[in-house]
Design a protein around this motif. Structure first.
Motif, PDB file in Angstrom:
ATOM      1  N   LYS A 113     -48.774  25.746  34.050  1.00 13.69           N
ATOM      2  CA  LYS A 113     -49.856  25.511  34.996  1.00 13.69           C
ATOM      3  C   LYS A 113     -49.931  24.040  35.390  1.00 13.69           C
ATOM      4  O   LYS A 113     -49.826  23.163  34.534  1.00 13.69           O
ATOM      5  CB  LYS A 113     -51.181  25.947  34.381  1.00 13.69           C
ATOM      6  CG  LYS A 113     -51.269  27.447  34.114  1.00 13.69           C
ATOM      7  CD  LYS A 113     -52.555  27.794  33.395  1.00 13.69           C
ATOM      8  CE  LYS A 113     -52.633  29.283  33.111  1.00 13.69           C
ATOM      9  NZ  LYS A 113     -53.849  29.660  32.351  1.00 13.69           N
ATOM     10  N   PRO A 114     -50.120  23.748  36.680  1.00 15.29           N
ATOM     11  CA  PRO A 114     -50.233  22.351  37.125  1.00 15.29           C
ATOM     12  C   PRO A 114     -51.628  21.798  36.885  1.00 15.29           C
ATOM     13  O   PRO A 114     -52.512  22.477  36.350  1.00 15.29           O
ATOM     14  CB  PRO A 114     -49.933  22.445  38.619  1.00 15.29           C
ATOM     15  CG  PRO A 114     -50.431  23.805  38.991  1.00 15.29           C
ATOM     16  CD  PRO A 114     -50.176  24.695  37.786  1.00 15.29           C
ATOM     17  N   LEU A 115     -51.813  20.544  37.290  1.00 13.27           N
ATOM     18  CA  LEU A 115     -53.092  19.832  37.188  1.00 13.27           C
ATOM     19  C   LEU A 115     -53.555  19.689  35.742  1.00 13.27           C
ATOM     20  O   LEU A 115     -54.753  19.685  35.461  1.00 13.27           O
ATOM     21  CB  LEU A 115     -54.166  20.516  38.042  1.00 13.27           C
ATOM     22  CG  LEU A 115     -53.844  20.662  39.537  1.00 13.27           C
ATOM     23  CD1 LEU A 115     -54.975  21.354  40.265  1.00 13.27           C
ATOM     24  CD2 LEU A 115     -53.531  19.301  40.163  1.00 13.27           C
ATOM     25  N   LEU A 116     -52.588  19.553  34.826  1.00  8.01           N
ATOM     26  CA  LEU A 116     -52.904  19.223  33.440  1.00  8.01           C
ATOM     27  C   LEU A 116     -52.940  17.704  33.316  1.00  8.01           C
ATOM     28  O   LEU A 116     -52.165  16.993  33.965  1.00  8.01           O
ATOM     29  CB  LEU A 116     -51.856  19.805  32.489  1.00  8.01           C
ATOM     30  CG  LEU A 116     -51.745  21.335  32.469  1.00  8.01           C
ATOM     31  CD1 LEU A 116     -50.561  21.766  31.619  1.00  8.01           C
ATOM     32  CD2 LEU A 116     -53.034  21.969  31.943  1.00  8.01           C
ATOM     33  N   THR A 117     -53.831  17.201  32.497  1.00  4.29           N
ATOM     34  CA  THR A 117     -53.981  15.761  32.348  1.00  4.29           C
ATOM     35  C   THR A 117     -53.806  15.348  30.895  1.00  4.29           C
ATOM     36  O   THR A 117     -53.918  16.162  29.976  1.00  4.29           O
ATOM     37  CB  THR A 117     -55.370  15.295  32.830  1.00  4.29           C
ATOM     38  OG1 THR A 117     -56.377  15.931  32.025  1.00  4.29           O
ATOM     39  CG2 THR A 117     -55.589  15.653  34.284  1.00  4.29           C
ATOM     40  N   GLY A 118     -53.542  14.069  30.695  1.00  4.10           N
ATOM     41  CA  GLY A 118     -53.419  13.536  29.341  1.00  4.10           C
ATOM     42  C   GLY A 118     -53.170  12.045  29.375  1.00  4.10           C
ATOM     43  O   GLY A 118     -53.043  11.448  30.451  1.00  4.10           O
ATOM     44  N   GLU A 119     -53.110  11.462  28.196  1.00 11.77           N
ATOM     45  CA  GLU A 119     -52.911  10.021  28.071  1.00 11.77           C
ATOM     46  C   GLU A 119     -51.850   9.722  27.024  1.00 11.77           C
ATOM     47  O   GLU A 119     -51.580  10.533  26.136  1.00 11.77           O
ATOM     48  CB  GLU A 119     -54.220   9.326  27.671  1.00 11.77           C
ATOM     49  CG  GLU A 119     -55.325   9.426  28.704  1.00 11.77           C
ATOM     50  CD  GLU A 119     -56.582   8.685  28.268  1.00 11.77           C
ATOM     51  OE1 GLU A 119     -56.674   8.323  27.069  1.00 11.77           O
ATOM     52  OE2 GLU A 119     -57.456   8.474  29.112  1.00 11.77           O
ATOM     53  N   ALA A 120     -51.263   8.547  27.142  1.00 10.28           N
ATOM     54  CA  ALA A 120     -50.334   8.030  26.129  1.00 10.28           C
ATOM     55  C   ALA A 120     -50.655   6.556  25.926  1.00 10.28           C
ATOM     56  O   ALA A 120     -51.128   5.878  26.849  1.00 10.28           O
ATOM     57  CB  ALA A 120     -48.885   8.213  26.571  1.00 10.28           C
ATOM     58  N   TYR A 121     -50.411   6.067  24.723  1.00  9.59           N
ATOM     59  CA  TYR A 121     -50.664   4.655  24.429  1.00  9.59           C
ATOM     60  C   TYR A 121     -49.343   3.911  24.343  1.00  9.59           C
ATOM     61  O   TYR A 121     -48.470   4.252  23.550  1.00  9.59           O
ATOM     62  CB  TYR A 121     -51.432   4.505  23.116  1.00  9.59           C
ATOM     63  CG  TYR A 121     -51.594   3.056  22.685  1.00  9.59           C
ATOM     64  CD1 TYR A 121     -52.200   2.131  23.529  1.00  9.59           C
ATOM     65  CD2 TYR A 121     -51.135   2.617  21.448  1.00  9.59           C
ATOM     66  CE1 TYR A 121     -52.346   0.807  23.155  1.00  9.59           C
ATOM     67  CE2 TYR A 121     -51.274   1.294  21.058  1.00  9.59           C
ATOM     68  CZ  TYR A 121     -51.883   0.390  21.912  1.00  9.59           C
ATOM     69  OH  TYR A 121     -52.016  -0.919  21.540  1.00  9.59           O
ATOM     70  N   LEU A 122     -49.210   2.899  25.186  1.00  8.48           N
ATOM     71  CA  LEU A 122     -48.024   2.045  25.186  1.00  8.48           C
ATOM     72  C   LEU A 122     -48.387   0.702  24.579  1.00  8.48           C
ATOM     73  O   LEU A 122     -49.088  -0.105  25.188  1.00  8.48           O
ATOM     74  CB  LEU A 122     -47.503   1.874  26.617  1.00  8.48           C
ATOM     75  CG  LEU A 122     -46.399   0.836  26.831  1.00  8.48           C
ATOM     76  CD1 LEU A 122     -45.196   1.126  25.946  1.00  8.48           C
ATOM     77  CD2 LEU A 122     -45.986   0.802  28.297  1.00  8.48           C
TER      78      LEU A 122
END
Length: 377
Positions: free
Chosen positions: A270-279
């Motif tokens: 499914k599209p429009l999935l969100t998330g974050e990553a820490y760089l």
């Protein structure tokens, strides 16, 4: 139809197109492998698996403003692809990828092909030449292509005009050239089982009354139609301890950036999935970052104030205490996340008794009535 008759038809068609096969066989549309992005959350929203990543034989496009980590993610993927035995082909239109920087990412630069490129058609011809040769030599699955970036490529017409000193604007030839580039990538990339990564810029419409969720990109409609996955990116700074060092922001030392992802398009889940990553500027991309919020939303972990626990009552404590604990992740959290997203994020068939559509229409009707009441008042 009788299987023998169908097999005979298939055999005749194979004389015209050797790639013709039954869909359940190893067709060109089959994704044979996935390449880790370095972030399990990003892997998941692209492939539907924490252990997936970008697909082989398809185009994955990362789009965002400058300094949102597009080139960083791309080089993380190239490093992981090399560990799988693939040779990177780097099409660089920004003169931004150098050997020392790539080596810091862990890329073996002696086994990476670097191609500084000016135009979309030049990039097209180079990719077509390398991958066609790979197919002829039986080296399918041995390369990975990245283009950094689409937006900085130019059209052949515009280059010719500049050589002649013309000031005429490009009235569409760039979009046509980009379309030809992407169509070539789809064709030879699929046959060579070659993953293709692209980066692109985005821009806002200053005349729009409201900010759009899905941003516009240079390159015409092909940049939306032809990639299998489009990940839209943004960022925010992550600040750490108080400091008086020069170059800090607001008295806080900037320890890294939070990369934000939105799957604007996805043909796998499914599209429009969100998330974050820490760089982290010191330690690179954090493997587990972003999964805490996902696990909490799925009910796999519970939050009470700043502290966390498992549903069985096991105390985890503050996130900072267990965010790097491999045993907690791999024993308790990751298996449950993987099981849930495999079920909940995949596309499903339509069911006649499914009342989701009717509920959506009811909500729309209610909203229309509310708007009419407001207008009448």
């Amino acid at each position: 139809m009788d299987k023998k008759i169908l097999d005979k038809i298939l055999a005749d068609v194979k004389k015209i197109n050797p790639y013709v096969t039954y869909l359940n066989d190893e067709s060109l549309s089959t994704v044979h492998e996935w390449i880790d992005t370095g972030s399990m959350l990003l892997n998941a929203i692209i492939s539907g698996s924490l252990y997936g990543g970008i697909p082989s034989g398809r185009i994955t496009l990362f789009a965002g403003p400058s300094m949102t980590g597009k080139s960083f993610i791309m080089q993380q993927i190239l490093r992981n692809a090399q560990k799988m035995g693939k040779i990177p082909i780097i099409i660089d239109s920004e003169t931004a990828i150098d050997s020392r920087g790539a080596e810091r990412f862990g890329i073996d630069t002696s086994q990476a092909i670097y191609v500084p490129t000016t135009t979309a058609l030049e990039a097209r011809n180079i990719i077509n030449n390398i991958l066609t040769n790979a197919i002829e030599q039986g080296q399918e699955g041995k390369f990975i292509v990245c283009i950094d970036s689409i937006g900085n490529l130019d059209s052949e017409m515009q280059i010719n005009r500049m050589d002649k000193g013309s000031t005429s604007a490009d009235m569409g030839s760039f979009a046509k050239d980009v379309k030809s580039l992407l169509k070539t990538c789809v064709r030879v990339g699929g046959r060579a089982r070659c993953p293709i990564i692209m980066t692109n810029h985005i821009f806002e419409d200053p005349s729009a009354m409201f900010t759009k969720l899905i941003k516009d990109q240079p390159g015409g409609k092909a940049v939306w139609f032809l990639p299998s996955v489009i990940v839209q990116m943004a960022r925010s700074d992550a600040k750490s301890e108080d400091t008086k060092e020069a170059g800090t922001i607001g008295g806080k030392k900037v320890s890294g950036v939070i990369l934000k992802f939105l799957t604007a398009k996805n043909r796998f889940v499914k599209p429009l999935l969100t998330g974050e990553a820490y760089l982290s500027f010191s330690n690179g991309l954090h493997k587990y970052y972003g999964l805490t919020e996902l696990a909490k939303n799925l009910g796999i972990i519970l939050q009470s104030g700043p502290s966390y626990s498992l549903p069985d009552g096991t105390k985890l404590g503050y996130e900072s205490k267990w965010i790097n604990d491999k045993e907690i992740w791999e024993k308790y959290i990751l298996p449950q996340i993987e099981e849930r997203i495999q079920k909940e994020w995949k596309y499903s068939e339509y069911k006649e008794d499914d009342n989701i559509v009717s509920k959506e229409l009811e909500n729309n009707d209610e909203q229309i009535l509310e708007n009419e009441e407001i207008v009448n008042e």
